[in-house]
Design an enzyme around this catalytic site. Structure first.
Site, PDB file in Angstrom:
ATOM      1  N   ALA A   1      -9.043  -9.501  22.183  1.00  0.00           N
ATOM      2  CA  ALA A   1      -9.971  -9.470  23.317  1.00  0.00           C
ATOM      3  C   ALA A   1     -11.421  -9.472  22.857  1.00  0.00           C
ATOM      4  CB  ALA A   1      -9.709  -8.219  24.167  1.00  0.00           C
ATOM      5  N   CYS A   2     -11.664  -9.703  21.566  1.00  0.00           N
ATOM      6  CA  CYS A   2     -13.013  -9.532  21.030  1.00  0.00           C
ATOM      7  C   CYS A   2     -13.817 -10.814  20.948  1.00  0.00           C
ATOM      8  CB  CYS A   2     -12.951  -8.883  19.644  1.00  0.00           C
ATOM      9  SG  CYS A   2     -12.614  -7.113  19.701  1.00  0.00           S
ATOM     10  N   GLY A   3     -13.374 -11.878  21.576  1.00  0.00           N
ATOM     11  CA  GLY A   3     -14.190 -13.075  21.639  1.00  0.00           C
ATOM     12  C   GLY A   3     -14.255 -13.873  20.359  1.00  0.00           C
TER      13      GLY A   3
END
Length: 279
Positions: free
Chosen positions: A119-121
């Site tokens: 979820a950290c891009g």
């Protein structure tokens, strides 16, 4: 320390045919989730939400698979800090790492935070290039060949060893298996990435890295970060119960890793490296 479950009150609700409900109150068994902070020489590196237990393996595995260190021997000592909760009781939720003399950790990798979570891009080709360039092992050169029948049965062999999942239904699992389907180690955790770090950390302590000729089996989906961790540990094959992501397939293809998803005997879907299964 090491507590992995706890009891909590719950209400079981059954919807009846007439639209009414029947309720039953009872305690339920839950998987424990607590933060673990990893420090290197007192410097905070990362915090991950994990199931307590195997914290040193988790820490070592995280440092290896995130590229902070390249070899297990670069870590000289692991110890729990005596942090306390509001009541003054120790939590064992901080591990401090002492590196071997002369070792300089790559703390910039954790500062970027790009590889800590799906979820950290993390972004596309740049991230794939970063992993293929920094992995100390070339999994594409691993000559191992795998039997489709053995691979299809690996999730069942993993499931047989998910003891805490049997009690809670709330944990992921990861295991390292031989090409013949024999388990070396299985670990459970609320985070699928933590479960992988725990088994990689165990392998590091045992002097088994790179895990040439072995298979990483995971109980859920195959994300980019799990493929990354397999490549960083020198594991040539990743078998998942559920689906891979597009970036996971891209990284597996470019790094030479065999990636198998939707593995539920007698079927599976091969996304990369099918030649290892004779395809």
């Amino acid at each position: 320390m090491g507590r992995v479950t706890q009891r909590a009150p719950s209400t079981r609700v059954e919807v009846l045919e007439d639209g009414g409900v029947r309720t039953t109150s009872r305690p339920d068994t839950l998987a424990v989730e607590e933060p673990l902070e990893i420090r290197v020489a007192g410097h905070p590196v990362t915090v991950t939400m994990r199931t307590p237990g195997d914290d040193f393996d988790l820490t070592l595995g995280n440092l290896l698979t995130e590229g902070v260190v390249t070899k297990a021997v670069e870590v000289a000592q692991l110890m729990h800090c005596l942090d306390e909760d509001e009541s003054g009781s120790p939590t064992y939720n901080v591990v401090d790492v002492t590196l071997a003399p002369g070792v300089v950790p790559d703390l910039d990798r954790t500062a970027r935070s790009g590889y800590q979570s799906s979820a950290c891009g993390v972004c596309g080709k740049t991230s794939v290039d970063a992993i293929t360039a920094t992995s100390p092992y070339a999994v594409a050169d691993d000559p191992v060949r795998l039997s489709p029948a053995v691979v299809a049965g690996l999730p069942d062999r993993l499931r047989e060893r998910q003891k805490v999942f049997d009690r809670t239904g709330g944990l992921h699992a990861a295991g390292i298996f031989t090409a013949e389907g024999e388990p070396l180690v299985v670990r459970e955790d609320v985070g699928r990435h933590n479960a992988v770090d725990k088994v990689v950390g165990w392998a590091g302590r045992e002097g088994l890295l790179p895990l040439t000729g072995h298979v990483l089996v995971v109980s859920g989906r195959a994300s980019f970060e799990l493929v990354q961790k397999a490549v960083m540990a020198g594991i040539p094959a990743l078998v998942a119960v559920s689906a891979p992501s597009s970036l996971a397939v891209q990284l597996a293809t470019e790094s030479g890793l065999t990636l198998v998803g939707f593995t539920r005997p007698p079927r599976m879907t091969v996304y990369a490296g099918g030649y290892r299964l004779g395809l």
